[in-house]
Design a protein around this motif. Structure first.
Motif, short mmCIF file in Angstrom:
data_model
loop_
_atom_site.label_atom_id
_atom_site.label_comp_id
_atom_site.label_asym_id
_atom_site.label_seq_id
_atom_site.Cartn_x
_atom_site.Cartn_y
_atom_site.Cartn_z
N LYS A 52 0.84 -1.21 0.00
CA LYS A 52 0.00 0.00 0.00
C LYS A 52 0.87 1.25 0.00
O LYS A 52 0.55 2.23 -0.66
N GLU A 53 1.97 1.20 0.74
CA GLU A 53 2.86 2.35 0.78
C GLU A 53 3.53 2.57 -0.57
O GLU A 53 3.71 3.71 -1.01
N ALA A 54 3.89 1.50 -1.24
CA ALA A 54 4.45 1.63 -2.60
C ALA A 54 3.43 2.28 -3.52
O ALA A 54 3.78 3.14 -4.34
N THR A 55 2.18 1.90 -3.37
CA THR A 55 1.11 2.50 -4.17
C THR A 55 1.04 4.01 -3.91
O THR A 55 0.88 4.79 -4.84
N ARG A 56 1.19 4.39 -2.67
CA ARG A 56 1.11 5.81 -2.30
C ARG A 56 2.25 6.62 -2.94
O ARG A 56 2.03 7.71 -3.46
N VAL A 57 3.46 6.11 -2.92
CA VAL A 57 4.59 6.91 -3.39
C VAL A 57 4.81 6.81 -4.90
O VAL A 57 5.46 7.69 -5.48
N LEU A 58 4.26 5.78 -5.54
CA LEU A 58 4.45 5.64 -6.98
C LEU A 58 3.57 6.61 -7.77
O LEU A 58 2.41 6.84 -7.44
N LYS A 59 4.15 7.12 -8.83
CA LYS A 59 3.38 7.92 -9.77
C LYS A 59 2.44 7.01 -10.56
O LYS A 59 2.68 5.81 -10.66
N SER A 60 1.40 7.60 -11.15
CA SER A 60 0.57 6.85 -12.08
C SER A 60 1.46 6.34 -13.21
O SER A 60 2.32 7.07 -13.70
N LYS A 61 1.30 5.10 -13.56
CA LYS A 61 2.11 4.40 -14.58
C LYS A 61 3.49 4.01 -14.05
O LYS A 61 4.32 3.50 -14.79
N GLY A 62 3.76 4.28 -12.77
CA GLY A 62 5.03 3.88 -12.16
C GLY A 62 5.12 2.36 -12.10
O GLY A 62 4.12 1.65 -12.14
N MET A 63 6.33 1.86 -11.97
CA MET A 63 6.57 0.42 -12.00
C MET A 63 6.92 -0.11 -10.62
O MET A 63 7.66 0.53 -9.86
N LEU A 64 6.38 -1.28 -10.31
CA LEU A 64 6.67 -1.99 -9.06
C LEU A 64 7.36 -3.29 -9.42
O LEU A 64 6.78 -4.14 -10.09
N TRP A 65 8.60 -3.46 -8.98
CA TRP A 65 9.38 -4.67 -9.22
C TRP A 65 9.46 -5.44 -7.92
O TRP A 65 9.81 -4.87 -6.88
N ILE A 66 9.15 -6.72 -7.98
CA ILE A 66 9.21 -7.58 -6.80
C ILE A 66 10.04 -8.81 -7.12
O ILE A 66 9.79 -9.49 -8.11
#
Length: 133
Positions: free
Chosen positions: A50-64
């Motif tokens: 959820k915190e990653a969602t908060r700090v990411l820009k729209s269209k930002g990428m999440l790598w796991i």
């Protein structure tokens, strides 16, 4: 300019900020990429996402990148059709861009943030957390 922030619960380096990853000291909608590498081992990892969602820009990428055994108790395991991927897609509005579980030990996921608000998914995740009690 490229700026890299690194967070961990405990820091032994001046390059790593010590903090709980459910509340990092960054403004909302400021990051292009968030990377979780062996970082989702705690029971409260949904709060980290959820915190990653908060700090990411729209269209930002999440790598796991995680050990495959981390998902052993998740319905669907480490597959691209797992409950883990469903949760990120449905509740946090991420789109799975790539998935690789061909390595014997590790699985990698790349998601794109399809939401437009830093509060996206927050209410749904809180309701989902309440259902678990």
């Amino acid at each position: 300019d490229v700026v890299c922030h690194s967070f961990d619960l405990v820091s032994k380096s001046r390059y790593v900020t010590a903090c709980n990853m459910s509340s990092v000291p960054l403004e909302s909608n400021t990051c292009d990429v968030a990377v979780f590498c062996l970082a989702l081992m705690g029971m409260d990892y949904p709060l980290f996402l959820k915190e990653a969602t908060r700090v990411l820009k729209s269209k930002g990428m999440l790598w796991i990148a995680e050990v495959r055994s981390r998902f052993a108790k998740v319905r669907g395991g480490d597959s691209k059709n797992s409950d883990f991927v469903r949760m990120l897609s449905e509740l946090l509005h991420f789109k799975l861009v790539s998935h690789d579980n061909s390595n014997k030990m590790f699985v990698t996921y790349v998601f794109q943030n399809m939401g437009t608000s830093s509060s996206q998914g927050k209410e749904e995740m809180e309701r989902d957390d309440d259902d678990d009690e």
